[in-house]
Design an enzyme around this catalytic site. Structure first.
Site, PDB file in Angstrom:
ATOM      1  N   HIS A 153       0.876  -1.177   0.000  1.00  0.00           N
ATOM      2  CA  HIS A 153       0.000   0.000   0.000  1.00  0.00           C
ATOM      3  C   HIS A 153       0.910   1.222   0.000  1.00  0.00           C
ATOM      4  O   HIS A 153       1.659   1.460   0.945  1.00  0.00           O
ATOM      5  CB  HIS A 153      -0.941  -0.029   1.202  1.00  0.00           C
ATOM      6  CG  HIS A 153      -1.947  -1.140   1.076  1.00  0.00           C
ATOM      7  ND1 HIS A 153      -2.359  -1.924   2.112  1.00  0.00           N
ATOM      8  CD2 HIS A 153      -2.611  -1.592  -0.030  1.00  0.00           C
ATOM      9  CE1 HIS A 153      -3.245  -2.812   1.668  1.00  0.00           C
ATOM     10  NE2 HIS A 153      -3.401  -2.631   0.367  1.00  0.00           N
TER      11      HIS A 153
ATOM     12  N   HIS B 107       2.571  -3.769   6.895  1.00  0.00           N
ATOM     13  CA  HIS B 107       1.652  -2.657   6.593  1.00  0.00           C
ATOM     14  C   HIS B 107       1.658  -1.663   7.761  1.00  0.00           C
ATOM     15  O   HIS B 107       2.259  -1.895   8.790  1.00  0.00           O
ATOM     16  CB  HIS B 107       0.211  -3.178   6.431  1.00  0.00           C
ATOM     17  CG  HIS B 107      -0.028  -4.018   5.219  1.00  0.00           C
ATOM     18  ND1 HIS B 107      -0.846  -3.634   4.193  1.00  0.00           N
ATOM     19  CD2 HIS B 107       0.453  -5.238   4.859  1.00  0.00           C
ATOM     20  CE1 HIS B 107      -0.868  -4.562   3.253  1.00  0.00           C
ATOM     21  NE2 HIS B 107      -0.092  -5.554   3.643  1.00  0.00           N
TER      22      HIS B 107
END
Ligand code: 0X9
Ligand code: ZN
Length: 420
Positions: A177, A309
């Site tokens: 991401h 993440h």
């Protein structure tokens, strides 16, 4: 002289153009909205005002983090008058500006000052090469396929006294991401610490002699570059969709395993969790899965896979696709995850929760860990959400890079010491 003048002019024009097309978050605010047990009223506000959320309604929290442009502040405040809200960023543009003070990196100087600030993508590639130079005969730059825009997905592989490719593989992915910048830095810290400590620290030497490490700091390079040139808050890759003007697949919803189980991803190309038109139809997913599978199917085998993440401070195990499916080795995974969470708290008391993805955060299909656990059959498979729990979220101040890296390294050491 003239050439120099022209090239200077060109560079300034290019810089001006780059600045102009950037999303300006000046005056934007980020709010945390508590919703108790039912998220439907806040979900309605978010969709009726077309607001961006940083964290969808997650099971462990009872709140949603919402980005509000200046022109919608009044409407948002009115709509949330009966809800409990707090301000995470009172001026998101100012927070981003502070974070983007990259400093100058001089090639050939991999040392710990790297972890004082965030960096450009070009400097990350230079830094990887400089890491290689720390142990040139025991490391190599590797790639796992190519991004939509043709950037090689670049990592570093290093090994110990047994020689290249002779030990079980450990694979770390980060920055799938694009906006989760802290994960790039923390993953690089692991590589830096393992490479620079080999000759001086017997414990580190024992780990590098026991495993081959494959560390990919930025597995979504197009998205990451886009966060630095256009929109700091971009999440997905940069792949077009024939039927839509929106673009980008969420690579962490695109892995071809249980990809279309309902409820864990979006079929809308405009959504942040858009899964793609078919499982594995993002080139990044193809390259990364082929790399992981090749290691898992080799004589080395895949001992440990972690997809890093941010944010929320969680350390999670498969599965994301179902809250009732249990990993065959669940008891050991939970016991290790618990040990990691305790180790993370060692240096500064930072608390991480742990547990299976679906019951800890929310249902997520097509994510890396479900695939690596069940298709590649990696032995120990985890995913983490690093700092923080919502004070700064994705835009974490550079002063937190070093503490985040140090505490997370404690958890990695715990795994290295305790995996069977
Ligand atoms: O939604 C996600 O993909 C993860 N949260 S994030 O805010 N970093 O986007 C949570 C899903 C966890 N799954 C994996 N990391 N595999
Ligand atoms: Zn993420």
């Amino acid at each position: 002289m003239k050439v120099q003048f022209l090239s200077t002019l060109f560079v300034s024009l290019a810089a001006a153009a780059a600045v102009q097309k950037r999303t300006n978050y000046g005056g934007y605010k980020v709010f945390r909205v508590a919703y108790g047990s039912d998220s439907s009223s806040v979900d309605n506000i978010v969709s009726s005002l077309s607001l961006q959320t940083w964290k969808a309604a997650a099971k462990n929290t009872g709140h949603v983090d919402v980005v509000v442009p200046p022109e919608q502040l009044e409407a948002f405040e009115e709509a949330t008058a009966d809800l409990e809200t707090s301000v995470m960023h009172k001026n998101l543009g100012a927070s981003i500006a502070q974070e983007e003070d990259f400093g100058v990196y001089i090639a050939g100087s991999a040392n710990s000052t790297w972890f004082n600030s965030y960096h450009s993508y070009a400097d990350h590639l230079t830094f990887l090469n400089d890491l290689k130079a720390l142990r040139p005969s025991n490391s190599e730059i590797i790639t796992a396929g190519t991004s939509v825009q043709g950037r090689p997905i670049t990592g570093i592989h290093f090994w110990g006294s047994g020689g290249k490719g002779s030990k079980p593989a450990i694979v770390f992915h980060s920055t799938v991401h694009a906006r989760e910048w802290i994960t790039t830095m923390v993953n690089e810290y692991f590589a830096y610490t393992l490479l620079s400590g080999y000759t001086t620290d017997a414990t580190i030497k024992s780990y590098v002699d026991k495993y081959d490490f494959y560390i990919f700091p930025v597995v979504n390079p197009d998205g990451f570059v886009y966060t630095q040139t256009n929109d700091r808050l971009w999440r997905k890759n940069r792949q077009t969709v024939s039927s839509s003007s929106c673009l980008g697949r969420d690579i962490n919803r695109n892995w071809p395993y249980k990809w279309d189980v309902p409820g864990g991803s979006s079929t809308s190309p405009c959504a942040e969790t858009y899964r793609g038109q078919a499982g594995g139809d993002a080139p990044e997913t193809k390259g990364l899965s082929a790399h992981v599978n090749a290691l898992a199917n080799s004589a080395q085998g895949l001992k440990l896979f972690i997809d890093w993440h941010s944010y929320s401070q969680l350390f999670m195990t498969p599965y994301g696709y179902s809250c009732s499916a249990r990993h065959p080795n669940d008891a050991e995974l939970q016991s290790l995850a618990r040990g990691v969470a305790n180790a993370f708290a060692g240096p500064y008391g930072t608390r991480f929760q742990y547990g299976p993805i679906c019951s800890t955060i929310y249902q997520a299909t097509g994510s890396s860990v479900d695939y690596v656990a069940d298709v590649s059959k990696g032995k120990y498979v985890f995913t983490a959400e690093l700092r923080d729990t919502g004070t700064y979220g994705f835009v974490l101040p550079p002063s937190q890079i070093r503490p985040s890296a140090l505490e997370t390294w404690e958890g990695v050491k715990y795994l290295l010491a305790n995996m069977k």
